[in-house]
Design an enzyme around this catalytic site. Structure first.
Site, PDB file in Angstrom:
ATOM      1  N   ARG A 210      -7.128  -8.113  -8.962  1.00  0.00           N
ATOM      2  CA  ARG A 210      -7.864  -9.363  -9.162  1.00  0.00           C
ATOM      3  C   ARG A 210      -9.331  -9.026  -9.418  1.00  0.00           C
ATOM      4  O   ARG A 210      -9.734  -7.864  -9.368  1.00  0.00           O
ATOM      5  CB  ARG A 210      -7.758 -10.245  -7.926  1.00  0.00           C
ATOM      6  CG  ARG A 210      -8.174  -9.491  -6.657  1.00  0.00           C
ATOM      7  CD  ARG A 210      -8.206 -10.384  -5.455  1.00  0.00           C
ATOM      8  NE  ARG A 210      -8.297  -9.652  -4.194  1.00  0.00           N
ATOM      9  CZ  ARG A 210      -9.391  -9.088  -3.691  1.00  0.00           C
ATOM     10  NH1 ARG A 210     -10.527  -9.150  -4.378  1.00  0.00           N
ATOM     11  NH2 ARG A 210      -9.377  -8.445  -2.544  1.00  0.00           N
TER      12      ARG A 210
ATOM     13  N   GLU B  38      -2.862   6.794   8.201  1.00  0.00           N
ATOM     14  CA  GLU B  38      -3.552   7.785   7.382  1.00  0.00           C
ATOM     15  C   GLU B  38      -4.606   8.517   8.209  1.00  0.00           C
ATOM     16  O   GLU B  38      -5.105   7.998   9.209  1.00  0.00           O
ATOM     17  CB  GLU B  38      -4.246   7.114   6.197  1.00  0.00           C
ATOM     18  CG  GLU B  38      -3.308   6.559   5.156  1.00  0.00           C
ATOM     19  CD  GLU B  38      -4.049   5.987   3.971  1.00  0.00           C
ATOM     20  OE1 GLU B  38      -3.417   5.851   2.916  1.00  0.00           O
ATOM     21  OE2 GLU B  38      -5.248   5.675   4.088  1.00  0.00           O
TER      22      GLU B  38
ATOM     23  N   LYS C  24       0.822  -1.205   0.000  1.00  0.00           N
ATOM     24  CA  LYS C  24       0.000   0.000   0.000  1.00  0.00           C
ATOM     25  C   LYS C  24       0.860   1.260   0.000  1.00  0.00           C
ATOM     26  O   LYS C  24       0.530   2.248  -0.652  1.00  0.00           O
ATOM     27  CB  LYS C  24      -0.933  -0.011   1.206  1.00  0.00           C
ATOM     28  CG  LYS C  24      -2.085  -0.998   1.087  1.00  0.00           C
ATOM     29  CD  LYS C  24      -3.012  -0.897   2.280  1.00  0.00           C
ATOM     30  CE  LYS C  24      -4.273  -1.714   2.072  1.00  0.00           C
ATOM     31  NZ  LYS C  24      -4.022  -3.143   1.920  1.00  0.00           N
TER      32      LYS C  24
ATOM     33  N   HIS D 291     -14.543  -3.247   8.701  1.00  0.00           N
ATOM     34  CA  HIS D 291     -13.865  -2.859   7.462  1.00  0.00           C
ATOM     35  C   HIS D 291     -14.080  -3.877   6.342  1.00  0.00           C
ATOM     36  O   HIS D 291     -13.358  -3.857   5.344  1.00  0.00           O
ATOM     37  CB  HIS D 291     -12.366  -2.642   7.691  1.00  0.00           C
ATOM     38  CG  HIS D 291     -12.063  -1.657   8.772  1.00  0.00           C
ATOM     39  ND1 HIS D 291     -12.365  -0.315   8.669  1.00  0.00           N
ATOM     40  CD2 HIS D 291     -11.505  -1.822  10.001  1.00  0.00           C
ATOM     41  CE1 HIS D 291     -11.996   0.301   9.766  1.00  0.00           C
ATOM     42  NE2 HIS D 291     -11.483  -0.582  10.591  1.00  0.00           N
TER      43      HIS D 291
END
Length: 673
Positions: free
Chosen positions: A292, A200, A116, A235
């Site tokens: 994917r 973040e 990430k 999440h």
């Protein structure tokens, strides 16, 4: 085009890929673990080969074994589905080295987007907007805490190599940061073998919007519009829909262009999804790219009338994209609900067991929505059948329920009706919760953000409601009919005949709201029911299979009752009630449970021990952390007490019901006096 492919996955996605391959005349090879020897995907493929024990690391994650099987069976390509090896660059490289086509992006693209933090650096260079945060290499806890303090709380911790909601923690205050970081890193290393995290800024009311992209080997790339995946728990996505409600053409174009820029930055090929976090004001930021096919791809298929697996196969075989951007259009609205074996009322704890009864709504082939524009369409993607078991080894998804309507209101009505027709007996499911969610005012009005479930706890998790008289009557009728049908001689007859006075008996039926005493008086042509202050004459007018029709006083009552041992599952007017009958003649043989021993709610592994023998803890204090079915579960103190003995260590595997520690509440009570 290929003539034979191997599907390196299981469950509904393996079944899904097999269906498209069959339609295109492509032979398929299934692989399976010991736990999946009789699975649906094994039956659907042309060939099937065992690859190892139940544990994924010894079977579905064995890249060498999968490639060996592909070569031995003459497969030309490998479709990885999603999960397992689908985003494993090493596996993609190994396929290429063995002369097999990996039906997915180049390994270089997987590597570029697999981290990430590295991906965000690439996106920054490509001009894709990013959320403020720290994505660097320094993983020192004190340094990361300093970064979080600079960004400002709340912040979101995310595993750099993560996905699927694992390895993510929201931190509300500086004092909570290090504990959350430790938990995040522990889950990340267990799930992905990499504990690197990024920090973040956490947006308070964001929407999760993703763009489906597709690129070919000729350098062309298109976006197939967006999906709104804002409704999540832990999440992880619960409901998805396409198109996103309230999406303007200008915003769609901007997000689509940004997604294409992201794909081109890594020379992408095949199906991919660029995920964005979006503010309510229309601004959006890159989150990650999933290299994917996504779990929620069916909603895109439903609004475009396209088969994305077919596109994958064509692109992987070297063909150009079937359509250009200006040829792609949106038709209608689609919703997807993920039906899981889990208990929403217990923190979405996964459920393990056998699907002893599985009733589904009527489904129409997913390939036909373009011919049914004025009608609603129901599609079910599932990898299980009635009689199959949901095991602790894999994700507890039972099915994906997808509906299409000419607009969002039509799709919502169709979804609510389809959920009403879904019937699962044998383990817990989230069907009732999904129905409440779909019918809730925030979702129906498209007031969407990722905190929708958390912010609407009262409506989505109501207190248990006592069963109504019609529901109790249906359960009683099913019980009484089963007694009658089981009689084999006049002396065993259960019709209630008595010489002088009518038989009266009380049936004890228990639900989550308590025990209901249903006093039943046998009459010549029916029964008199008395429940509390309610009373009614009941006549069973029809009983065919599980369907029962009653005349209850002046009302006609229809429902379906599925019996599972001493439990009666009543489906009536779109609702489900589970009632347990207490048989007064049965001897359960149960003894009083040994007090003070907290037990494992399901099979799993101990990943953290937070207490030691002799510790005094308060009610709710965390004591152990288990990892089961890809999620962490914290075992907390049920009351104030003293830990007498911890029975397992970190790394130990435990079975469902195993005592985890000895706990004494009496000692704590004495200590306070």
């Amino acid at each position: 085009m290929f003539t034979k492919i191997l599907i390196a996955n299981r469950g509904e996605i393996a079944c899904r890929v097999a269906a498209s391959a069959r339609r295109l005349g492509i032979k398929t090879v299934a692989v399976y673990s010991d736990a999946d020897a009789h699975a649906r995907h094994v039956a659907l493929c042309d060939e099937a080969v065992r690859i190892g024990p139940a544990e994924a690391k010894e079977s579905y994650l064995r890249a060498d074994k999968i490639i060996e099987v592909a070569l031995a069976t003459g497969a030309q390509a490998v479709h990885p589905g999603y999960g397992f090896l689908s985003e494993n660059a090493g596996f993609a490289d190994a396929c290429a080295a063995a002369g097999l086509v990996f039906i997915g992006p180049p390994a270089s693209a997987i590597r570029a987007m697999g981290s990430k933090s590295a991906a965000k650096e690439l996106m920054d260079k490509a001009g894709v907007p990013l959320v403020p945060g720290y994505h660097g290499e320094n993983q020192d806890a004190d340094f990361l805490l300093t970064q979080a303090d600079k960004i400002g709380y709340p912040v979101l911790l995310k595993a750099s190599a993560g996905g699927g909601g694992k390895g993510m923690r929201i931190v509300e205050a500086s004092a909570d940061f290090k504990a959350a970081l430790a938990s995040c890193k522990r889950e990340a290393i267990n799930s992905f073998g990499d504990d690197k995290v990024l920090v973040e800024k956490y947006l308070s009311a964001p929407r999760h919007i993703e763009i489906q992209v597709f690129a070919d080997t000729q350098g062309d790339c298109v976006y197939l519009f967006e999906r709104d995946c804002s409704v999540q728990r832990r999440h992880q996505k619960v409901l998805e829909e396409a198109p996103a409600p309230g999406m303007t053409l200008a915003r769609r174009t901007a997000m689509g262009d940004a997604a294409i820029a992201a794909a081109k930055a890594v020379n992408y090929v095949g199906a991919g999804t660029v995920e964005f976090i979006a503010n309510q004001d229309g601004s959006f930021y890159f989150m990650e790219m999933n290299t994917r096919l996504q779990v929620e791809h069916p909603v895109t298929e439903m609004i475009t009338g396209l088969d994305l697996v077919e596109w994958q196969l064509r692109v992987a075989s070297g063909e150009a994209l079937p359509l250009r951007q200006d040829q792609l259009t949106i038709n209608g609205h689609a919703l997807e609900a993920r039906i899981y074996a889990e208990n929403p009322e217990k923190g979405f704890l996964p459920s393990i067991g056998t699907l002893r009864h599985l009733g589904t709504p009527d489904a129409i082939s997913f390939s036909t929505p373009t011919n049914l524009r004025e009608h609603s369409v129901v599609r079910i993607d599932s990898g299980v059948r009635e009689g199959d078991a949901i095991s602790p080894f894999y994700d507890p998804m039972i099915a994906k329920l997808i509906v299409w309507g000419k607009d969002r209101d039509a799709a919502l009505r169709q979804m609510s009706e389809a959920l009403s027709q879904y019937r699962i007996v044998g383990l817990s499911s989230n069907i009732a919760f999904l129905k409440r969610l779909v019918e809730s005012a925030p979702f129906a009005n498209a007031t969407l953000d990722t905190g929708l479930i958390e912010h609407n706890q009262t409506a989505l998790f109501p207190a248990p409601q006592a069963a109504s008289l019609p529901v109790l009557a249906l359960a009683a009728a099913a019980l009484l009919q089963s007694e009658r049908s089981g009689a084999t001689s006049p002396w065993a007859s259960a019709d209630g005949w008595r010489m002088n006075v009518p038989l009266q008996r009380t049936l004890e039926l228990t639900d989550d709201a308590g025990t209901h005493a249903v006093r039943t008086t046998y009459l010549r042509d029916g029964f008199q029911l008395d429940v509390g202050d309610a009373s009614a004459l009941m006549t069973i007018t029809s009983h065919v299979g599980d369907a029962i029709t009653l005349q209850l006083g002046e009302r006609t009552v229809r429902g379906t009752v599925v019996r599972d041992g001493e439990q009666f599952h009543v489906y009536q007017q779109g609702s489900h009630a589970a009632l347990t009958w207490t048989d007064p003649l049965a001897h359960s043989g149960e003894t009083e449970a040994e007090g003070g021993r907290l037990t494992a709610p399901m099979p799993g592994k101990i990943v953290a021990v937070l207490v030691a023998a002799g510790d005094v803890v308060e009610k709710g204090a965390p004591m152990l952390i288990m990892e089961a079915m890809k999620m962490e579960h914290t075992i907390t103190a049920p009351a104030a007490g003293v830990v007498e003995q911890v029975l397992y260590a970190v790394g130990d595997q435990v079975t469902e019901g195993s005592p985890l520690l000895s706990f004494n509440t009496a000692v704590a009570t004495l200590a306070t006096h």
